[in-house]
Scaffold this active site. Structure first.
Site, mmCIF file in Angstrom:
data_model
loop_
_atom_site.group_PDB
_atom_site.id
_atom_site.type_symbol
_atom_site.label_atom_id
_atom_site.label_comp_id
_atom_site.label_asym_id
_atom_site.label_seq_id
_atom_site.Cartn_x
_atom_site.Cartn_y
_atom_site.Cartn_z
ATOM 1 N N HIS A 44 0.884 -1.238 0.073
ATOM 2 C CA HIS A 44 0.037 0.041 0.060
ATOM 3 C C HIS A 44 0.754 1.320 0.065
ATOM 4 C CE1 HIS A 44 -3.230 2.444 1.917
ATOM 5 N NE2 HIS A 44 -3.446 2.630 0.860
ATOM 6 N N GLU A 47 1.871 1.882 -3.411
ATOM 7 C CA GLU A 47 1.086 2.397 -4.331
ATOM 8 C C GLU A 47 0.977 3.824 -4.377
ATOM 9 O OE1 GLU A 47 -3.275 3.565 -3.440
ATOM 10 O OE2 GLU A 47 -3.058 1.327 -2.744
ATOM 11 N N HIS A 48 1.231 4.274 -3.282
ATOM 12 C CA HIS A 48 1.104 5.755 -2.880
ATOM 13 C C HIS A 48 2.352 6.425 -3.326
ATOM 14 C CE1 HIS A 48 -2.569 6.542 -0.561
ATOM 15 N NE2 HIS A 48 -2.666 5.381 -0.124
#
Length: 120
Positions: A44, A47-48
């Site tokens: 995650h 992803e950012h």
């Protein structure tokens, strides 16, 4: 619907829908299930982080282009995949796909971006 797997393993799924808006999705087999040996949440965070800068563009340029090209764009991480997607005018498709390809394939992971991501 047309489904094609290229020699390099890239799978393309295409469905023609009449109109002047198109959408695309880039899915990567890199979700939480692939975090073995990494801290929980790494997929995650990555992803950012890919939106924080690339070899070709800084975060400000990425944000401005996303605002200019896309009516809607986003990303998500789930257990099996990380997915980047957006909808835009047909005439902007090539530029939008090039931007997302740059984001996914050439991120720089600037150190200051990690501080922002961990404060989410």
């Amino acid at each position: 619907m047309i489904e094609e797997v290229l020699k390099n393993g890239l799978k393309i799924i295409y469905k023609y829908v009449p109109g002047n808006i198109t959408s695309f999705c880039i899915g990567v087999d890199a979700g939480a299930i692939r975090e073995n040996g990494f801290p929980l949440g790494t997929a995650h965070a990555v992803e950012h982080m890919v939106f924080k800068g690339t070899v070709n563009k800084n975060e400000k340029e990425i944000n401005e282009l996303c605002d200019e090209l896309f009516g809607f764009q986003n990303a998500m991480t789930n257990y099996p995949y990380v997915v980047y997607y957006g909808s835009l005018l047909n005439e902007d498709f090539q530029n939008g796909l090039e931007l997302f390809s740059d984001i996914v394939l050439k991120p720089t992971f600037p150190e200051n971006g990690f501080k922002e991501v961990t404060n989410c």
